[in-house]
Design an enzyme around this catalytic site. Structure first.
Site: not given
Ligand code: NAD
Length: 290
Positions: A175, A182
């Site tokens: 990570y 985070k």
């Molecule tokens: P995802 O890939 O569907 O979403 C990530 C989003 O970030 C995308 O829509 C992308 O366009 C956007 N993004 C990245 N760079 C950007 C920029 N410069 N400007 C605007 N938008 C930008 O993946 P996800 O897993 O749904 O991620 C959403 C959030 O959830 C993130 O913060 C991620 O760290 C967090 N999260 C994910 C998990 C997991 O296991 N998937 C667990 C905990 C937290």
């Protein structure tokens, strides 16, 4: 999984849709971070719509616009336009669109993170200055940048929500810089909550368990991480974007009017676990499966 499936998993206690129906009626808000129908932002948008709120989405670039527009149409959501958080003018532009559309907003959801894929494997110590700066900018500062714009549209109080992960609190394999980003994001939730409390704007985060999304596929050995959680979390499974959406409704709606500065774990309880369960099978990276 549909609401029936969720109800089955919850022991038939209550369907997800029944639980949140009407909880956000009359509220309007912006959700940033939908990339496709697996995105956590999409799960939140669906739940918030089911709870009766009006929603507007943004997209990052033309490629994602093609995905986001049909999803928005299905949801009955508005689309505010392109927003890349590395370009402040695009953040201004989408919030200006929200102002034109509604005058004010009641909530904003930030589901945005980025780190160079090459550095989401191996050792944190290898992180370059460039990747560190970019990751922290997109994954942490952007929430503050969005809060600055959203504050100006929240004239009757409101709720802000971001997404974090347990890798902020404890070391997690691969990570790396995202864990550092985070941790900073979680600290910013507390500072924003203190700044905005007087205006009755609440600021919270959901710490979601691992979910197979586009962003997650960049993390090394992600299948192994999913499996490990499945075998060792108290609920003996991982969570869905629908479940994260349900909890988001709680944090964005009047159900949580007394809650701010909180990091709510929606992770099937994994964060309370100190050691592998003796019943859990031994797995390794090779046999973690799909
Ligand atoms: P995802 O890939 O569907 O979403 C990530 C989003 O970030 C995308 O829509 C992308 O366009 C956007 N993004 C990245 N760079 C950007 C920029 N410069 N400007 C605007 N938008 C930008 O993946 P996800 O897993 O749904 O991620 C959403 C959030 O959830 C993130 O913060 C991620 O760290 C967090 N999260 C994910 C998990 C997991 O296991 N998937 C667990 C905990 C937290």
């Amino acid at each position: 999984m549909g609401s029936q499936g969720l109800a089955r998993r919850a022991g038939g206690f209550m369907t997800a849709a029944t639980a949140i129906e009407g909880a956000m009626r009359g509220l309007k808000g912006v959700i940033l971070g939908v990339a496709n129908n697996r995105s956590i932002a999409y799960g939140i948008a669906k739940a918030v719509r089911a709870a009766g709120a009006e929603v507007a989405l943004t997209f990052q670039g033309e490629a994602l616009e093609k995905r986001v527009r049909p999803l928005a149409a299905d949801l009955g959501a508005q689309v505010l336009g392109h927003c890349d958080v590395t370009d402040g003018a695009t953040i201004d532009a989408v919030f200006e669109e929200a102002r034109k559309l509604w005058g004010g907003i009641d909530f904003v959801v930030h589901c945005i993170a980025f780190a160079d894929k090459d550095q989401l494997t191996g050792r944190y110590i290898e992180t370059t200055e460039e990747n560190f700066t970019k990751s922290l900018m997109i994954s942490c500062y952007s929430f503050t940048a969005i809060a600055q714009r959203a504050e100006k549209l929240m004239n009757n109080g409101g709720a802000m929500l971001t997404l974090t992960y347990y890798g902020a609190e404890k070391w997690m394999p691969h990570y790396n810089v995202m864990g550092v980003a985070k941790a900073a994001l979680e600290a910013s939730v507390r500072y924003l909550a203190a700044d905005l409390g007087r205006q009755n704007i609440r600021v919270n985060a959901i710490s979601a368990g691992p979910i197979k999304t586009l962003a997650a596929s960049g993390i090394g050995d992600f299948r192994y991480i999913l499996r490990w959680n499945e075998f060792n979390s108290p609920l003996r499974r991982t969570v869905t974007t629908e479940e994260v959406g349900q909890s988001a409704v709680y944090l964005l709606s009047p159900m949580s009017l007394g809650v701010t500065g909180e990091i709510l774990h929606v992770d099937a309880g994994y964060h309370i676990v100190g050691m592998k369960h003796p019943d859990a099978p031994d797995i390794n990276v090779g046999n973690a499966g799909a």
